[in-house]
Design a protein around this motif. Structure first.
Motif, short mmCIF file in Angstrom:
data_model
loop_
_atom_site.label_atom_id
_atom_site.label_comp_id
_atom_site.label_asym_id
_atom_site.label_seq_id
_atom_site.Cartn_x
_atom_site.Cartn_y
_atom_site.Cartn_z
N GLU A 105 0.83 -1.21 0.00
CA GLU A 105 0.00 0.00 0.00
C GLU A 105 0.86 1.26 0.00
N LEU A 106 1.92 1.26 0.78
CA LEU A 106 2.76 2.45 0.91
C LEU A 106 3.62 2.70 -0.32
N SER A 107 3.86 1.65 -1.10
CA SER A 107 4.66 1.83 -2.32
C SER A 107 3.97 2.79 -3.28
N GLN A 108 2.65 2.87 -3.20
CA GLN A 108 1.90 3.80 -4.05
C GLN A 108 2.12 5.25 -3.61
N GLN A 109 2.65 5.43 -2.38
CA GLN A 109 2.96 6.77 -1.87
C GLN A 109 4.44 7.09 -2.02
N GLY A 110 5.16 6.26 -2.77
CA GLY A 110 6.58 6.49 -2.98
C GLY A 110 7.45 6.01 -1.84
N ILE A 111 6.94 5.08 -1.02
CA ILE A 111 7.69 4.55 0.11
C ILE A 111 8.37 3.24 -0.31
#
Length: 362
Positions: A105-111
């Motif tokens: 999920e956080l990869s979509q926020q550039g994490i």
């Protein structure tokens, strides 16, 4: 036209003042000091921090955290460190699921999340991986501490390097993590003691079983044992309580220790296993035909098999998938938006039996 502009300027000025600048003015400090206090960073005296927080409450100030995150556009890296699931216990598959779910999920926020693993029976493995993580210079760290001295040393290094970190599964004494998400270890042991008290009669004995190669350093096992014993200290009648620490975790060694305990204690009615390796004790009981009510930890396949057979009577579970998932999001929100989470978020303590296990989810 000029009058309209002046009115507009006068309307805008109070809105701008009720922010970091106004807080700094009232506290008589710099804007940078206010920013550090808001985001719970070091370098602010205790009295100054208290003054700033009081002014923030008076002004009902809510920083625009989302705008700040979008403006920075910084790629954040989170390092996670947990034990590797082993043949003896698959418990750590569950927290990894929570970490990976949050990471997706956080990869979509550039994490970017980097996962590291250590052997939970090897101090050297833990120290090696913590060194590798520090060399990678992450923005934040999630880890599950197993070895007291080494975990405390690692946490202090993180603090010195100003790397925020969160803990799961087990907390540390006097810790300065931004958050611990996981079980209340003492309370889970206390609950197990309460449960065991219903199962024993006068003259019965209880056996506490710790199974780990590094028992002295696994304070999460010892805190559960402490809570278990604490319950019986409140009771008028205390059963005989024995303990065995099993440091060789292969089946033959476990069987040898348990056989010796049954020889030495003739009236063992309840066995309390302080970790997920309760299936190893269940296997011994099934193989030898010994009878005892068995309490242990964790909703994993090897334990469920014996729970379904009725060899394990109760499993104490505290949602390891959810705790890891929550901890990841807590760390992200702190890194990205500067939020200050609650210090401890304890997971509910669930009692699982052969009657309700099929509807329970981690």
């Amino acid at each position: 036209m000029r009058i309209i502009q002046e009115v507009a300027m006068n309307k805008k000025e109070p809105e701008e003042l009720v922010g970091v600048k106004e807080i700094a003015r009232r506290a008589n400090v710099s804007i940078g000091t206010v920013d550090r206090a808001i985001h719970n960073r070091p370098g602010v005296a205790k009295k100054t921090r208290e003054t700033i927080l009081q002014i923030i409450n008076e002004l009902d100030y809510q920083p625009n955290l989302l705008a700040k995150r979008l403006a920075s556009r910084k790629t954040l890296r989170i390092a996670t460190l947990i034990p590797t699931a082993s043949e003896e216990t698959s418990f750590w598959h569950a927290p990894l699921q929570g970490i990976e779910k949050a990471g997706t999920e956080l990869s979509q926020q550039g994490i970017i999340s980097d996962h590291y693993f250590y052997d939970q029976d090897s101090i050297g493995s833990f120290v090696e991986k913590t060194g590798i993580i520090l060399q990678s210079k992450p923005d934040g760290i999630l880890f599950a501490p197993s070895f007291m001295e080494e975990s405390v040393s690692f946490s202090r290094t993180c603090k010195r390097l100003d790397i925020p970190y969160v803990l799961i599964d087990s907390d540390l004494p006097n810790d300065e993590s931004i958050n611990y998400t996981g079980p209340n270890l003492f309370d889970s042991g206390y609950l197990s003691g309460h449960l065991a008290s219903y199962l024993v009669q006068p003259g019965d004995e209880i056996l506490i079983v710790n199974i780990s190669k590094e028992i002295d350093d696994h304070h999460h096992l010892l805190k559960k044992e402490e809570g278990f014993r604490a319950y019986f200290e409140t009771q008028a009648t205390i059963p005989g309580i024995h303990k065995v620490d099993i440091r060789k975790t292969d089946p033959a060694s476990i069987d040898e220790h348990l056989a010796r305990e049954f020889q030495n204690a003739a009236h063992i009615k309840v066995i309390f296993v302080t970790n997920s390796r309760v299936s190893a004790v269940a296997r011994f009981l099934e193989k030898t035909g010994k009878k005892a009510l068995l309490i242990g930890y964790d909703y994993i396949d090897e334990n469920l098999a014996y729970l379904e057979k009725g060899v394990i009577d109760f499993l104490i579970c505290q949602k390891p998938v959810e705790q890891a998932y929550r901890a990841m999001l807590t760390l992200y929100q702190h890194l990205a938006y500067g939020t200050v989470p609650q210090k401890k978020e304890f997971m509910p303590i669930d009692i699982i039996t052969r009657t309700n296990y099929h509807v329970y989810r981690n």
